[in-house]
Design a protein around this motif. Structure first.
Motif: not given
Length: 276
Positions: A8-12, A65-71, A80-91
């Motif tokens: 997960x860390x590598x994907x993030x 769903x987790x990414x949507x919650x983060x968004x 928007x860049x931070x939101x996109x990164x955190x969405x990936x983390x949440x997925x």
């Protein structure tokens, strides 16, 4: 981290790199510093909200769903860049909720170091971090306060602002302040040293921590760097601390390996043999 969290860390990290890759310039560095600040803010939010980090790492819910919650939670608060990164983390699938916090903090550190690189300040940031770690090591009261996980974050922040603002790079200031106000840090010196090592690695170097009884000359540092480079088969950088108690010789630490060639160590060994 367990295997799932490492993946997960590598994907993030790959997600972050889409926003940090680019030309070096102060303007780009400033933008990356904002990204780092916002990722730190998200990490602190998750650190203080156990129910939220559990929701964002709940393997029983769908990744989208987790990414949507983060968004929904963050889109009005950060860029928007931070939101996109955190969405990936949440997925991603995390082994435990706290791994989500640690991963977000790691991404914040990497974004800050990318900012230093873009601003042409990696060398100075590494040096400032090392020097501040020596200040902390030499002041037991300061080390105790900064390593106290129960101390209020606001108090630590105010103290660090007095110590750092206007005296170091904005990148160094952000790295130290945000890292040392994390609730899981219990040894300030080790944490700052970790940041300094990360900066050195970003420059393509491993770090040798050297303790000497007297300051090394430039020629001595060059010879030692070359010797260690041959020994370990990679480019080395030195962080030298002067400590008269070693009496003479050097104590060298690279990662978890210690080479103790100090006179104090040899005297201690001789004393043990005589006692035996």
């Amino acid at each position: 981290m367990h295997a799932s969290s490492r993946a997960a860390m590598e994907e993030s990290r790959a997600s972050l790199q889409r926003y940090t890759d680019g030309a070096r310039s102060r303007t780009r560095g400033d933008a990356l510093l904002v990204l780092a600040d916002e990722l730190y803010a998200v990490a602190h939010l998750l650190d203080g909200q156990p129910s939220l980090r559990r929701a964002l790492s709940d393997a029983s819910s769908r990744p989208e769903d987790r990414a949507g919650l983060a968004r929904r939670l963050l889109s009005a608060q950060v860029g928007v860049d931070t939101v996109a990164v955190v969405e990936t983390v949440a997925r991603q699938r995390w082994s435990r909720p706290l791994d989500l916090v640690e991963a977000t903090e790691t991404l914040a550190i990497e974004a800050a170091l990318d900012a230093a690189d873009a601003r042409g300040e990696l060398d100075s940031v590494e040096d400032e971090l090392f020097r501040f770690s020596r200040i902390v090591a030499a002041d037991a009261d300061l080390a105790r306060i900064l390593g106290n996980r129960s101390a209020p974050r606001e108090g630590k922040t105010a103290l660090l602002d007095r110590l750092l603002t206007g005296k170091v790079s904005p990148v160094t200031e952000r790295l130290v302040r945000n890292s040392l106000t994390s609730s899981h840090v219990h040894n300030a010196e080790n944490e700052i040293e970790r940041l300094s090592t990360a900066a050195a690695r970003r420059r393509g170097q491993s770090v040798a921590h050297v303790v000497s009884a007297v300051p090394l000359t430039a020629a001595q540092e060059q010879r030692l760097t070359a010797t260690l480079g041959r020994l370990y088969g990679r480019t080395m950088g030195l962080q030298v601390q002067v400590d008269p108690t070693v009496l003479g010789g050097l104590v060298i630490r690279v990662d978890d390996e210690v080479i103790d060639g100090s006179i104090a160590h040899r005297l201690d060994e001789a004393g043990r043999r005589l006692a035996g």
